[in-house]
Design a protein around this motif. Structure first.
Motif, PDB file in Angstrom:
ATOM      1  N   ILE A 146       0.847  -1.206   0.000  1.00 62.63           N
ATOM      2  CA  ILE A 146       0.000   0.000   0.000  1.00 62.63           C
ATOM      3  C   ILE A 146       0.880   1.252   0.000  1.00 62.63           C
ATOM      4  O   ILE A 146       0.651   2.203  -0.752  1.00 62.63           O
ATOM      5  CB  ILE A 146      -0.936   0.012   1.243  1.00 62.63           C
ATOM      6  N   VAL A 147       1.939   1.225   0.831  1.00 63.26           N
ATOM      7  CA  VAL A 147       2.825   2.397   0.881  1.00 63.26           C
ATOM      8  C   VAL A 147       3.549   2.573  -0.456  1.00 63.26           C
ATOM      9  O   VAL A 147       3.618   3.687  -0.993  1.00 63.26           O
ATOM     10  CB  VAL A 147       3.856   2.261   2.028  1.00 63.26           C
ATOM     11  N   THR A 148       4.046   1.468  -1.015  1.00 62.27           N
ATOM     12  CA  THR A 148       4.785   1.625  -2.276  1.00 62.27           C
ATOM     13  C   THR A 148       3.841   2.057  -3.409  1.00 62.27           C
ATOM     14  O   THR A 148       4.222   2.851  -4.251  1.00 62.27           O
ATOM     15  CB  THR A 148       5.561   0.351  -2.665  1.00 62.27           C
ATOM     16  N   SER A 152       4.151   5.332  -5.668  1.00 58.99           N
ATOM     17  CA  SER A 152       4.243   5.301  -7.132  1.00 58.99           C
ATOM     18  C   SER A 152       3.146   6.154  -7.768  1.00 58.99           C
ATOM     19  O   SER A 152       3.341   6.731  -8.819  1.00 58.99           O
ATOM     20  CB  SER A 152       4.299   3.869  -7.663  1.00 58.99           C
ATOM     21  N   THR A 153       1.983   6.277  -7.081  1.00 63.41           N
ATOM     22  CA  THR A 153       0.932   7.159  -7.608  1.00 63.41           C
ATOM     23  C   THR A 153       1.417   8.611  -7.667  1.00 63.41           C
ATOM     24  O   THR A 153       1.051   9.360  -8.555  1.00 63.41           O
ATOM     25  CB  THR A 153      -0.321   7.084  -6.694  1.00 63.41           C
ATOM     26  N   LEU A 154       2.260   8.997  -6.677  1.00 61.44           N
ATOM     27  CA  LEU A 154       2.659  10.408  -6.598  1.00 61.44           C
ATOM     28  C   LEU A 154       4.053  10.677  -7.172  1.00 61.44           C
ATOM     29  O   LEU A 154       4.559  11.796  -7.093  1.00 61.44           O
ATOM     30  CB  LEU A 154       2.597  10.864  -5.139  1.00 61.44           C
ATOM     31  N   LYS A 155       4.649   9.604  -7.718  1.00 56.85           N
ATOM     32  CA  LYS A 155       6.029   9.746  -8.234  1.00 56.85           C
ATOM     33  C   LYS A 155       6.123  10.842  -9.294  1.00 56.85           C
ATOM     34  O   LYS A 155       7.033  11.668  -9.262  1.00 56.85           O
ATOM     35  CB  LYS A 155       6.492   8.398  -8.813  1.00 56.85           C
ATOM     36  N   PRO A 426     -14.519   7.654 -12.992  1.00 55.43           N
ATOM     37  CA  PRO A 426     -13.397   7.639 -13.914  1.00 55.43           C
ATOM     38  C   PRO A 426     -12.156   7.051 -13.228  1.00 55.43           C
ATOM     39  O   PRO A 426     -11.818   7.466 -12.116  1.00 55.43           O
ATOM     40  CB  PRO A 426     -13.181   9.111 -14.244  1.00 55.43           C
ATOM     41  N   PHE A 427     -11.519   6.077 -13.898  1.00 56.23           N
ATOM     42  CA  PHE A 427     -10.409   5.391 -13.242  1.00 56.23           C
ATOM     43  C   PHE A 427      -9.111   6.147 -13.424  1.00 56.23           C
ATOM     44  O   PHE A 427      -8.925   6.866 -14.397  1.00 56.23           O
ATOM     45  CB  PHE A 427     -10.291   3.945 -13.739  1.00 56.23           C
ATOM     46  N   ASN A 428      -8.243   5.954 -12.454  1.00 59.39           N
ATOM     47  CA  ASN A 428      -6.909   6.535 -12.533  1.00 59.39           C
ATOM     48  C   ASN A 428      -6.042   5.512 -13.265  1.00 59.39           C
ATOM     49  O   ASN A 428      -5.862   4.387 -12.790  1.00 59.39           O
ATOM     50  CB  ASN A 428      -6.420   6.771 -11.100  1.00 59.39           C
ATOM     51  N   PRO A 429      -5.499   5.857 -14.460  1.00 60.99           N
ATOM     52  CA  PRO A 429      -4.766   4.879 -15.259  1.00 60.99           C
ATOM     53  C   PRO A 429      -3.639   4.200 -14.473  1.00 60.99           C
ATOM     54  O   PRO A 429      -3.425   2.994 -14.591  1.00 60.99           O
ATOM     55  CB  PRO A 429      -4.189   5.709 -16.410  1.00 60.99           C
ATOM     56  N   GLU A 430      -2.962   4.990 -13.619  1.00 59.42           N
ATOM     57  CA  GLU A 430      -1.837   4.423 -12.867  1.00 59.42           C
ATOM     58  C   GLU A 430      -2.337   3.357 -11.885  1.00 59.42           C
ATOM     59  O   GLU A 430      -1.740   2.306 -11.705  1.00 59.42           O
ATOM     60  CB  GLU A 430      -1.135   5.570 -12.137  1.00 59.42           C
ATOM     61  N   GLU A 431      -3.499   3.644 -11.270  1.00 60.92           N
ATOM     62  CA  GLU A 431      -4.077   2.700 -10.312  1.00 60.92           C
ATOM     63  C   GLU A 431      -4.485   1.416 -11.031  1.00 60.92           C
ATOM     64  O   GLU A 431      -4.229   0.303 -10.549  1.00 60.92           O
ATOM     65  CB  GLU A 431      -5.295   3.340  -9.640  1.00 60.92           C
ATOM     66  N   LEU A 432      -5.080   1.588 -12.226  1.00 62.65           N
ATOM     67  CA  LEU A 432      -5.490   0.403 -12.986  1.00 62.65           C
ATOM     68  C   LEU A 432      -4.257  -0.422 -13.338  1.00 62.65           C
ATOM     69  O   LEU A 432      -4.240  -1.654 -13.185  1.00 62.65           O
ATOM     70  CB  LEU A 432      -6.240   0.827 -14.266  1.00 62.65           C
ATOM     71  N   LYS A 433      -3.194   0.287 -13.769  1.00 64.20           N
ATOM     72  CA  LYS A 433      -1.958  -0.420 -14.156  1.00 64.20           C
ATOM     73  C   LYS A 433      -1.409  -1.211 -12.967  1.00 64.20           C
ATOM     74  O   LYS A 433      -1.090  -2.389 -13.079  1.00 64.20           O
ATOM     75  CB  LYS A 433      -0.931   0.608 -14.637  1.00 64.20           C
ATOM     76  N   GLN A 434      -1.339  -0.543 -11.805  1.00 64.47           N
ATOM     77  CA  GLN A 434      -0.800  -1.222 -10.610  1.00 64.47           C
ATOM     78  C   GLN A 434      -1.646  -2.441 -10.267  1.00 64.47           C
ATOM     79  O   GLN A 434      -1.125  -3.496  -9.921  1.00 64.47           O
ATOM     80  CB  GLN A 434      -0.774  -0.276  -9.401  1.00 64.47           C
TER      81      GLN A 434
END
Ligand code: ADP
Length: 442
Positions: A146-148, A152-155, A426-434
């Motif tokens: 969860i932390v990583t 990565s969401t905010l990288k 609406p989905f966050n692409p980065e979240e979907l990828k993770q």
């Protein structure tokens, strides 16, 4: 003479007794008066105290109502700003005034839409919390991932300001806890986001996670520290209040609605935890929170259908994904987004649950992206059928639910029906990828 003297003495005695009686009566009246005075005094003090309390309550009400109107002014400003950018840039793109600029325009639309999404979600959350309707989930999760994931969401945001995000993990933090991973992630993203927002270019933000075992419970202790502008002492007192945005934050040229920390505090407290902040203007801020979690006994049987790949031949073959979605624009959006990552995902589409079941019977898929509201057969029913009527590996394919419903109950139903993860549109692409990668990487 003698009689006269005796009479005089008797008279004197009578007079003295009378005087004594009069004195005692006066004293009694005096005492009564004094008592009355004392009572009056007490009554007056009480009245003064009540007045003071009333005054305080009035001031507090005025302050809160002041916060509320300030909040309403801020929020409508906050909503109108990205809306203005969205409509303005869409207009320019449509007009094709300068096709070379189209990319920048679209990027700006994306940023503005994301900001708007955050505001709408914050509003939903705060009203859900205030109405006592926020449900805290209890599910197995890995705190480190969860932390990583939050980092990565905010990288991208940190990289734009050349800010290093440093993670210090206590290696003894357990891999499996029972609690609400979504809320933990929300708290972390809020705090790290603020730390980046209020840091200068080139500074660093450090996140550290420790744990303490307390009678079978794991107290997760997380700190998010920055070396940014810091917060003034008098402001620190109200920093976690709803509607209280630090007033000069606009002057600090920062966007925000002042809901983030209020939500964070409520979420921490809803999970029986606590949060504190230390800060010094010009030196930096440190937000520390702790939440008690149950430590989970890992039951391998719970981990359904995880498809691994080894980065060699399998990678070349690609990871087949079945997208179950009835809306054509949403189909295109999901396909284009997934293809834009340049990862070996191969997507096929089913327009509803029934079509999906037919395709799954015939082909092998490693991940299913499942819309919930669909004609003919919806996502819940389809998931139940996959889990209960298909055989072998097919009944364990990881399913990621995708829906525009933001309510926790919907997610709960989805997970109970056998979905492995859930993402809101609406989905966050980065979240979907993770989420997709979590089912394909070892
Ligand atoms: P906002 O959406 O306005 O950022 P928050 O509730 O997250 O709302 O924060 C409230 C205010 O607290 C911010 O506007 C900012 O002025 C101050 N603040 C929060 N975190 C930090 C930080 N890490 N450093 C300095 N100021 C902060």
């Amino acid at each position: 003479m003698q009689y006269f003297l005796v009479g005089l003495v008797v008279l004197l005695v009578i007079a003295m007794v009378a005087l004594l009686i009069i004195y005692l009566k006066i004293k009694k009246v005096n005492d009564k008066l004094h008592k009355q005075q004392l009572e009056n005094e007490i009554q007056r003090n009480k009245l003064e105290e009540a007045n003071k309390e009333l005054e305080q309550a009035k001031n507090h009400a005025e302050k809160v109502s002041g916060y509320k109107s300030e909040f309403l002014a801020n929020i409508s400003h906050a909503i109108r700003t990205p809306l203005n950018a969205i409509t303005g840039y869409i207009y320019l793109v449509q007009k094709q005034l300068d096709p070379d600029n189209a990319n920048t325009y679209i990027h700006n639309v994306l940023v503005a839409s994301e900001n708007l999404g955050v505001i709408v979600n914050d509003l939903l959350d705060i009203s859900k919390i205030e109405a006592g309707k926020m449900v805290i989930e209890k599910t197995n999760f890995n705190p480190m991932s969860i932390v990583t994931q939050a980092i990565s969401t905010l990288k991208g945001m940190a990289e734009e300001k050349n800010i290093a995000l440093e993670l210090h993990l206590d290696p003894l933090v357990p891999d499996h806890l029972v609690g609400d991973p979504y809320r933990l992630s929300q708290i972390l993203i809020n705090l790290i986001n603020n730390a980046i927002k209020f840091s200068a270019n080139g500074q660093e933000v450090s996140i550290n996670m420790e744990f303490e075992l307390q009678n079978k419970e794991c107290l997760l202790k997380i700190g998010v520290a920055d070396k940014g502008i810091g917060i003034e002492e008098q402001v620190l007192e109200t920093i976690f209040e709803s509607f209280s945005q630090v007033s000069n934050s606009i002057a600090r040229n920062q966007t925000g609605t002042g809901m983030g920390l209020a939500i964070v505090k409520r979420l921490v407290e809803l999970q029986e935890g606590s949060i504190a902040v230390e800060s010094e203007p010009g030196v930096g801020s440190k937000f520390k929170f702790q939440i008690p979690y149950e430590v989970c006994e890992l039951d391998e049987g719970n981990v359904k259908g995880v498809a691994f790949y080894d980065n060699d031949e399998e990678t070349n073959k690609g990871i087949s994904v079945l997208l179950v979605e009835d809306n054509e624009i949403n189909q295109e959006l999901a396909i284009d987004t997934i293809n834009s990552w340049g990862l070996p995902f191969k997507i096929e589409v089913a327009n509803n649950g029934l079509e999906a079941l037919e395709l799954i019977e015939k082909h092998t898929y490693q991940i299913i992206l499942m819309d919930i509201m669909m004609p003919i057969m919806d996502g819940h029913e389809t998931t139940i059928r996959i889990r209960q009527t298909l055989e072998g590996e097919k009944s364990h394919i990881p399913i990621i639910g995708m829906t525009a419903h933001a309510f926790t109950e919907e997610r709960k139903t989805a997970l109970e029906n056998g979905m492995n993860a859930y993402i809101t549109k609406p989905f966050n692409p980065e979240e979907l990828k993770q989420k997709m990668l979590s089912f394909v990487s070892k």
